[in-house]
Design a protein around this motif. Structure first.
Motif, short mmCIF file in Angstrom:
data_model
loop_
_atom_site.label_atom_id
_atom_site.label_comp_id
_atom_site.label_asym_id
_atom_site.label_seq_id
_atom_site.Cartn_x
_atom_site.Cartn_y
_atom_site.Cartn_z
N VAL A 102 -73.21 -0.12 17.54
CA VAL A 102 -72.57 -1.19 17.90
C VAL A 102 -71.28 -0.75 18.57
CG1 VAL A 102 -71.49 -3.29 17.22
CG2 VAL A 102 -73.70 -2.47 15.90
N PHE A 103 -71.13 -1.35 19.53
CA PHE A 103 -69.53 -0.88 20.51
C PHE A 103 -68.89 -2.45 20.49
CE2 PHE A 103 -67.15 -0.68 24.42
CZ PHE A 103 -66.06 0.12 23.83
N ILE A 104 -67.64 -2.41 20.33
CA ILE A 104 -66.89 -3.54 20.31
C ILE A 104 -65.59 -3.36 21.16
CG2 ILE A 104 -65.56 -5.23 19.00
CD1 ILE A 104 -67.15 -4.08 16.33
N SER A 105 -65.37 -4.08 22.24
CA SER A 105 -64.16 -3.97 22.82
C SER A 105 -62.98 -4.86 22.43
CB SER A 105 -64.27 -4.32 24.32
OG SER A 105 -65.08 -5.66 24.61
N ALA A 106 -61.58 -4.79 22.70
CA ALA A 106 -60.73 -5.47 22.17
C ALA A 106 -60.93 -5.31 20.50
CB ALA A 106 -60.50 -6.72 22.59
N CYS B 23 -74.58 -0.40 10.08
CA CYS B 23 -74.66 -0.27 11.37
C CYS B 23 -73.74 0.84 11.91
CB CYS B 23 -74.39 -1.45 12.55
SG CYS B 23 -75.72 -2.68 12.49
N TYR B 24 -73.84 1.65 12.91
CA TYR B 24 -72.80 2.81 13.28
C TYR B 24 -72.05 1.91 14.18
CZ TYR B 24 -70.64 7.02 15.36
OH TYR B 24 -69.73 7.81 15.78
N VAL B 25 -70.34 1.95 14.07
CA VAL B 25 -69.72 0.99 14.81
C VAL B 25 -68.40 1.80 15.47
CG1 VAL B 25 -68.21 -0.88 14.80
CG2 VAL B 25 -70.18 -0.65 13.17
N VAL B 26 -68.37 1.64 16.66
CA VAL B 26 -67.06 2.20 17.52
C VAL B 26 -66.37 1.04 18.06
CG1 VAL B 26 -66.71 3.87 19.40
CG2 VAL B 26 -68.47 4.15 17.85
N GLY B 27 -65.18 1.26 18.20
CA GLY B 27 -64.25 0.28 18.81
C GLY B 27 -63.42 0.92 19.92
N ALA B 28 -63.04 -0.05 20.91
CA ALA B 28 -62.12 0.43 22.05
C ALA B 28 -60.66 -0.59 21.67
CB ALA B 28 -62.79 0.33 23.30
N ALA B 29 -59.60 -0.03 21.64
CA ALA B 29 -58.30 -0.78 21.44
C ALA B 29 -57.43 -0.08 22.46
CB ALA B 29 -57.75 -0.54 20.33
N GLY B 30 -56.29 -0.49 22.74
CA GLY B 30 -55.28 -0.26 23.46
C GLY B 30 -53.71 0.50 23.17
N SER B 31 -54.05 0.93 21.86
CA SER B 31 -52.88 1.86 21.34
C SER B 31 -53.50 2.65 20.47
CB SER B 31 -51.71 0.86 21.02
OG SER B 31 -52.17 0.36 19.82
N ASP B 32 -52.66 3.89 20.23
CA ASP B 32 -52.91 4.84 19.25
C ASP B 32 -52.97 4.15 17.76
OD1 ASP B 32 -53.62 6.63 21.15
OD2 ASP B 32 -51.86 7.77 20.74
N GLU B 33 -51.83 3.22 17.70
CA GLU B 33 -51.87 2.48 16.39
C GLU B 33 -52.91 1.77 15.98
OE1 GLU B 33 -48.93 -0.95 14.29
OE2 GLU B 33 -48.76 -0.57 16.47
N LYS B 34 -53.53 1.05 17.19
CA LYS B 34 -54.77 0.09 16.92
C LYS B 34 -55.77 0.91 16.72
CE LYS B 34 -52.83 -3.69 19.76
NZ LYS B 34 -53.07 -4.56 20.69
N VAL B 35 -56.02 2.05 17.34
CA VAL B 35 -57.22 2.99 17.04
C VAL B 35 -57.16 3.31 15.29
CG1 VAL B 35 -58.11 5.23 17.60
CG2 VAL B 35 -57.44 3.89 19.59
N PHE C 143 -71.36 7.52 21.94
CA PHE C 143 -72.86 7.15 21.84
C PHE C 143 -73.80 8.06 22.44
CE2 PHE C 143 -70.22 3.31 21.30
CZ PHE C 143 -70.74 2.79 20.00
N PRO C 144 -73.90 9.22 22.16
CA PRO C 144 -74.93 10.31 22.88
C PRO C 144 -76.27 9.42 23.07
CG PRO C 144 -74.12 11.03 20.54
CD PRO C 144 -73.45 9.84 21.02
N GLU C 145 -76.65 8.79 22.09
CA GLU C 145 -77.97 7.98 22.14
C GLU C 145 -78.02 6.56 22.70
OE1 GLU C 145 -80.54 8.56 18.52
OE2 GLU C 145 -79.18 10.24 17.93
N GLY C 146 -76.67 6.18 23.19
CA GLY C 146 -76.73 4.93 23.66
C GLY C 146 -76.48 3.87 22.72
N ILE C 147 -76.18 2.58 23.36
CA ILE C 147 -75.49 1.56 22.50
C ILE C 147 -76.82 0.37 22.42
CG2 ILE C 147 -73.81 -0.20 22.72
CD1 ILE C 147 -72.17 1.56 24.57
N ASP C 148 -76.79 0.01 21.26
CA ASP C 148 -77.77 -1.03 20.98
C ASP C 148 -77.12 -2.29 21.33
OD1 ASP C 148 -80.27 0.02 20.14
OD2 ASP C 148 -78.99 0.88 18.61
N ILE C 149 -76.06 -2.70 20.79
CA ILE C 149 -75.24 -3.88 20.59
C ILE C 149 -73.65 -3.80 21.15
CG2 ILE C 149 -74.36 -5.88 19.32
CD1 ILE C 149 -76.57 -5.38 17.47
N TYR C 150 -73.52 -4.60 22.27
CA TYR C 150 -72.06 -4.56 22.56
C TYR C 150 -71.49 -5.82 22.45
CZ TYR C 150 -68.30 -4.63 26.07
OH TYR C 150 -67.09 -4.92 26.71
N PHE C 151 -70.37 -6.05 21.94
CA PHE C 151 -69.76 -7.26 21.64
C PHE C 151 -68.59 -7.42 22.76
CE2 PHE C 151 -67.28 -10.85 20.03
CZ PHE C 151 -68.05 -11.32 19.13
#
Length: 342
Positions: free
Chosen positions: A156-160, A178-190, A219-227
């Motif tokens: 699972v990948f989540i933006s914002a 699930c295996y979860v990765v997120g993207a954010a806009g600062s190191d603090e948020k990460v 995600f070397p094997e790819g993303i199943d769900i993108y929020f």
């Protein structure tokens, strides 16, 4: 005091597009349901919710959008937490705590209380009903569980991901396994995503020269769900990395709201060979199921399975800057505004 829209907005929204107006002379009138009005309530507003969809309502749409445009010179409306101070509606009495659509003002007359939910857990922080127990929390729950149809073990990948919705989607996904990765806009948020919310990994998208390569690394094997909360270049990069039969739950596209011309997606053709299902949703279509979510979310909170971060501005006069700050990434967690503490 109230906040009004000064003029319709094109391009980037600014604080100056809104105005804080004094309403002292109206206060006594505002606290009472007008004589002869049936099934109405007057609310004393306690907390207001700042949400990205409100930017769209600042622009004139023709044909009309699903959510009515704000009207220049009139009070801005949005989700909030309030206390009933007068009522002619049989289902609401003075002193009831509610959440739902209200005005960006100290007191609001509601002539259609069907848009309000009584707060069943007043022992919880009331601000939670602008976020984790309100519209954003329910949005996360619906968008992940009902739209994305997740299964244990999926990627699972989540933006914002550090925002009001994203932080909860990630935690719901972890509860499911699930295996979860997120993207954010600062190191603090990460850091918050990995240390407080339990994401497996996260990255600062502003530091990534190639978003597609960043996702391939995570995600070397790819993303199943993108929020989907962002759109634009992020959506393009995700399409490059989706797995067969992947699902995209389209909640919002905040990168597009201030643009005069929306960005195109150059690789949308990938949804065909990858058999990707992409579905947008409006959370109000699902409000009939809100109570089930409320029970589940409160239980999760009490059991320590989910946590929440809020960014609360003090005072109605701070509401314009708080709202604009969403689009500049200034908030950490759910952005709310305190109007009154009681």
């Amino acid at each position: 005091m109230k906040v009004v829209l000064k003029k319709y907005v094109t391009g980037k929204a600014e604080e100056s597009d809104m105005e804080v107006v004094a309403t002292e002379e109206e206060a006594a009138v505002l606290k009472k349901v007008p004589e002869g009005s049936k099934d109405a309530v007057v609310l004393k507003n306690l907390y207001l919710s700042c949400d990205p969809y409100m930017r769209s309502r600042m622009t004139k749409h023709d044909p009309p959008s699903y959510n009515p445009d704000f009207v220049p010179g009139e009070v801005i409306t949005g989700f909030g937490v309030s206390k009933v101070v007068d009522s002619t509606h049989p289902n609401f009495k003075v002193g009831d705590l509610v959440w739902g659509t209200t005005g960006w003002e100290e007191y609001t007359l509601i002539t259609n209380p069907l848009i309000l939910f009584k707060i069943n857990y007043p022992d919880m922080p009331l601000s939670y009903y602008t976020g984790i127990l309100g519209m954003p929390g329910f949005t996360a729950y619906v968008g992940f569980h009902e739209i994305a149809s997740p299964k244990k073990g999926e990627y699972v990948f989540i933006s914002a991901a550090a925002g009001a919705v994203g932080q909860l989607v990630g935690q719901f996904a972890k509860i499911l396994g699930c295996y979860v990765v997120g993207a954010a806009g600062s190191d603090e948020k990460v850091g918050l995503l990995k240390s407080k919310f339990g994401f497996d990994d996260a990255f600062n998208y502003k530091k990534e020269p190639d978003l597609s390569l960043a996702l391939k690394r995570c995600f070397p094997e790819g993303i199943d769900i993108y929020f989907e909360n962002v759109g634009g270049a992020m959506l393009e990069a995700v399409l490059d990395n989706m797995r067969l039969h992947g699902r995209i739950s389209a909640c919002g596209m905040i990168s597009q709201y201030n643009l005069l011309e929306p960005e195109g997606i150059r690789n949308i053709v990938q949804i065909i060979p990858k058999r990707i299902r992409m579905e947008g949703f409006i959370v109000s279509d699902h409000f009939a199921n809100y109570r089930k979510f409320e029970e589940t979310a409160v239980q999760y909170i009490k059991e320590g399975k989910i946590t929440y971060v809020e960014d609360i501005a003090e005072g109605l006069e701070k509401a314009p800057s708080a709202l604009i700050g969403l689009f500049e990434g200034k908030n950490v967690g759910k952005q709310a505004v305190v109007v009154s503490h009681g």
